[in-house]
Design a protein around this motif. Structure first.
Motif, PDB file in Angstrom:
ATOM      1  N   ASP A   3       0.813  -1.214   0.000  1.00  0.00           N
ATOM      2  CA  ASP A   3       0.000   0.000   0.000  1.00  0.00           C
ATOM      3  C   ASP A   3       0.850   1.268   0.000  1.00  0.00           C
ATOM      4  OD1 ASP A   3       0.949   0.295   2.611  1.00  0.00           O
ATOM      5  OD2 ASP A   3      -0.914  -0.392   3.534  1.00  0.00           O
ATOM      6  N   THR A   4       2.181   1.111  -0.051  1.00  0.00           N
ATOM      7  CA  THR A   4       3.091   2.252   0.028  1.00  0.00           C
ATOM      8  C   THR A   4       4.204   2.105  -1.004  1.00  0.00           C
ATOM      9  OG1 THR A   4       2.672   2.461   2.402  1.00  0.00           O
ATOM     10  CG2 THR A   4       4.630   3.561   1.533  1.00  0.00           C
ATOM     11  N   ILE A   5       4.532   3.199  -1.685  1.00  0.00           N
ATOM     12  CA  ILE A   5       5.572   3.196  -2.709  1.00  0.00           C
ATOM     13  C   ILE A   5       6.577   4.290  -2.388  1.00  0.00           C
ATOM     14  CG2 ILE A   5       6.071   3.291  -5.176  1.00  0.00           C
ATOM     15  CD1 ILE A   5       2.975   2.926  -5.584  1.00  0.00           C
ATOM     16  N   VAL A   6       7.851   3.914  -2.334  1.00  0.00           N
ATOM     17  CA  VAL A   6       8.938   4.878  -2.181  1.00  0.00           C
ATOM     18  C   VAL A   6       9.640   5.012  -3.528  1.00  0.00           C
ATOM     19  CG1 VAL A   6      11.087   5.437  -1.004  1.00  0.00           C
ATOM     20  CG2 VAL A   6       9.237   4.304   0.255  1.00  0.00           C
ATOM     21  N   PHE A   7       9.615   6.211  -4.094  1.00  0.00           N
ATOM     22  CA  PHE A   7      10.214   6.462  -5.402  1.00  0.00           C
ATOM     23  C   PHE A   7      11.570   7.149  -5.266  1.00  0.00           C
ATOM     24  CE2 PHE A   7       5.681   6.485  -6.675  1.00  0.00           C
ATOM     25  CZ  PHE A   7       5.722   5.697  -7.822  1.00  0.00           C
ATOM     26  N   ASP A   8      12.523   6.719  -6.069  1.00  0.00           N
ATOM     27  CA  ASP A   8      13.685   7.535  -6.385  1.00  0.00           C
ATOM     28  C   ASP A   8      13.193   8.717  -7.234  1.00  0.00           C
ATOM     29  OD1 ASP A   8      16.498   8.210  -6.929  1.00  0.00           O
ATOM     30  OD2 ASP A   8      16.086   7.392  -8.930  1.00  0.00           O
ATOM     31  N   GLN A 100      -5.358   7.425  -7.064  1.00  0.00           N
ATOM     32  CA  GLN A 100      -6.761   7.003  -7.122  1.00  0.00           C
ATOM     33  C   GLN A 100      -6.933   5.600  -6.539  1.00  0.00           C
ATOM     34  OE1 GLN A 100      -8.437   6.956 -11.067  1.00  0.00           O
ATOM     35  NE2 GLN A 100     -10.530   7.046 -10.306  1.00  0.00           N
ATOM     36  N   ALA A 101      -5.904   4.762  -6.695  1.00  0.00           N
ATOM     37  CA  ALA A 101      -5.968   3.393  -6.156  1.00  0.00           C
ATOM     38  C   ALA A 101      -5.699   3.349  -4.651  1.00  0.00           C
ATOM     39  CB  ALA A 101      -4.974   2.508  -6.894  1.00  0.00           C
ATOM     40  N   GLY A 102      -5.307   4.490  -4.073  1.00  0.00           N
ATOM     41  CA  GLY A 102      -5.160   4.556  -2.625  1.00  0.00           C
ATOM     42  C   GLY A 102      -3.762   4.341  -2.084  1.00  0.00           C
ATOM     43  N   GLN A 129       3.062  12.248  -0.712  1.00  0.00           N
ATOM     44  CA  GLN A 129       2.859  12.816   0.618  1.00  0.00           C
ATOM     45  C   GLN A 129       4.146  13.201   1.342  1.00  0.00           C
ATOM     46  OE1 GLN A 129       1.153   9.559  -0.107  1.00  0.00           O
ATOM     47  NE2 GLN A 129      -0.240  10.987  -1.098  1.00  0.00           N
ATOM     48  N   ALA A 130       5.305  12.718   0.901  1.00  0.00           N
ATOM     49  CA  ALA A 130       6.559  13.020   1.592  1.00  0.00           C
ATOM     50  C   ALA A 130       7.693  13.050   0.576  1.00  0.00           C
ATOM     51  CB  ALA A 130       6.849  11.985   2.673  1.00  0.00           C
ATOM     52  N   ALA A 131       8.693  13.905   0.832  1.00  0.00           N
ATOM     53  CA  ALA A 131       9.867  13.984  -0.032  1.00  0.00           C
ATOM     54  C   ALA A 131      11.085  14.255   0.836  1.00  0.00           C
ATOM     55  CB  ALA A 131       9.702  15.086  -1.072  1.00  0.00           C
ATOM     56  N   VAL A 132      12.093  13.400   0.705  1.00  0.00           N
ATOM     57  CA  VAL A 132      13.290  13.485   1.541  1.00  0.00           C
ATOM     58  C   VAL A 132      14.516  13.516   0.645  1.00  0.00           C
ATOM     59  CG1 VAL A 132      14.646  12.380   3.355  1.00  0.00           C
ATOM     60  CG2 VAL A 132      12.136  12.171   3.367  1.00  0.00           C
ATOM     61  N   GLY A 133      15.367  14.540   0.845  1.00  0.00           N
ATOM     62  CA  GLY A 133      16.628  14.640   0.121  1.00  0.00           C
ATOM     63  C   GLY A 133      17.804  14.616   1.067  1.00  0.00           C
ATOM     64  N   GLU A 134      18.991  14.731   0.496  1.00  0.00           N
ATOM     65  CA  GLU A 134      20.213  14.721   1.295  1.00  0.00           C
ATOM     66  C   GLU A 134      20.223  15.904   2.262  1.00  0.00           C
ATOM     67  OE1 GLU A 134      25.056  15.127   0.650  1.00  0.00           O
ATOM     68  OE2 GLU A 134      23.675  15.483  -1.012  1.00  0.00           O
ATOM     69  N   HIS A 135      20.462  15.627   3.545  1.00  0.00           N
ATOM     70  CA  HIS A 135      20.529  16.690   4.545  1.00  0.00           C
ATOM     71  C   HIS A 135      21.449  16.260   5.678  1.00  0.00           C
ATOM     72  CE1 HIS A 135      17.197  14.025   5.730  1.00  0.00           C
ATOM     73  NE2 HIS A 135      17.430  14.390   6.980  1.00  0.00           N
ATOM     74  N   GLY A 213      -0.616  -1.681 -12.828  1.00  0.00           N
ATOM     75  CA  GLY A 213      -1.004  -3.063 -13.096  1.00  0.00           C
ATOM     76  C   GLY A 213      -0.042  -4.063 -12.485  1.00  0.00           C
ATOM     77  N   TYR A 214       1.235  -3.730 -12.493  1.00  0.00           N
ATOM     78  CA  TYR A 214       2.236  -4.609 -11.890  1.00  0.00           C
ATOM     79  C   TYR A 214       1.966  -4.764 -10.398  1.00  0.00           C
ATOM     80  CZ  TYR A 214       6.816  -6.422 -10.558  1.00  0.00           C
ATOM     81  OH  TYR A 214       7.820  -7.207 -10.047  1.00  0.00           O
ATOM     82  N   LEU A 215       1.668  -3.666  -9.721  1.00  0.00           N
ATOM     83  CA  LEU A 215       1.382  -3.736  -8.279  1.00  0.00           C
ATOM     84  C   LEU A 215       0.094  -4.495  -8.003  1.00  0.00           C
ATOM     85  CD1 LEU A 215       2.387  -0.108  -7.256  1.00  0.00           C
ATOM     86  CD2 LEU A 215       3.658  -2.222  -6.793  1.00  0.00           C
ATOM     87  N   ARG A 216      -0.899  -4.328  -8.863  1.00  0.00           N
ATOM     88  CA  ARG A 216      -2.142  -5.114  -8.684  1.00  0.00           C
ATOM     89  C   ARG A 216      -1.849  -6.603  -8.763  1.00  0.00           C
ATOM     90  NH1 ARG A 216      -4.496  -1.099 -11.933  1.00  0.00           N
ATOM     91  NH2 ARG A 216      -4.308  -2.420 -13.785  1.00  0.00           N
TER      92      ARG A 216
END
Length: 222
Positions: A3-8, A100-102, A129-135, A213-216
């Motif tokens: 239910d959660t995706i972390v993107f580069d 939209q898929a939540g 909802q969140a964005a984290v960079g080098e700090h 579709g891959y995640l589904r």
């Protein structure tokens, strides 16, 4: 159940290569150093600004002007990071479908946090909802620290999360968390480079529109 995706960010959601190249070459010109092609910069990115400049200059960190050149790059990039940058084709539609898929979504990048926040607010704040960079005080990828921070900001369960990225750094980061990694084939690394980095063929997608579709399918298989 994912239910959660972390993107580069760079090479996954945004094509930032031209702006990165321009800022590196601005710093090179200020210090009378050889400039670099986009293809050269493509192979240098992935480990943050400090490593990018280390790879771009003669003698790397042993260059007496290293810190000054790095500062010059950072200052220029902070101002010019949006000039030629934009989402890859299909990315915004992908994010809209995932929202939209939540799914809860976050961005984790080795790019300086100020630039990450700037690009997040311009392109992604309505979906992510969140964005984290080098700090300061937090280790860069492939250390897992920034991923943990992002998951904490989302109040997300690690066991329900997946990582999406385009490089060997992303594969290493996901392994260090640990969490599953989906490798994208439209970014800064070629498929052969991902093969050499150990990317699993079953966990690759060729176009942004493939991800929902891959995640589904992954969730239905559980």
């Amino acid at each position: 159940m994912i239910d959660t995706i972390v993107f580069d960010l760079d090479g996954t959601l945004l094509n930032t290569l031209e702006d990165l190249t321009d800022s590196v070459n601005h710093a090179m010109r200020q210090y009378c150093l050889p400039e670099h092609t986009i293809e050269e910069i493509r192979t240098y990115v992935g480990n943050g600004a400090a490593k990018l400049i280390e790879r771009a200059i003669p003698q790397g960190v042993d260059n007496p002007a290293y810190q000054e050149i790095l500062s010059c790059f950072r200052q220029h990039y902070q101002i010019h990071c949006e000039e030629k940058t934009g989402p890859y084709e299909g990315v915004m539609e992908m994010l809209a479908a995932l929202k939209q898929a939540g799914y809860r979504m976050a961005i984790v990048s080795n790019k300086p946090d100020g630039a990450v926040k700037q690009l997040f607010h311009k392109y992604f704040k309505n979906y992510v909802q969140a964005a984290v960079g080098e700090h300061p005080g937090t280790k860069k990828k492939p250390a897992p620290d920034m991923v943990y921070q992002a998951l904490g900001e989302l109040s997300a369960d690690l066991s329900h999360a997946v990582y999406v990225g385009d490089s060997e750094v992303d594969l290493q980061t996901a392994a260090n968390v640990p969490m599953p990694c989906i490798s994208v084939l439209w970014g800064f690394r070629t498929e052969e480079e991902l093969n050499q980095a150990g990317a699993v063929k079953a966990h690759r997608i060729r176009m942004p529109q493939d991800l929902p579709g891959y995640l589904r399918c992954l969730n239905q298989a559980e």
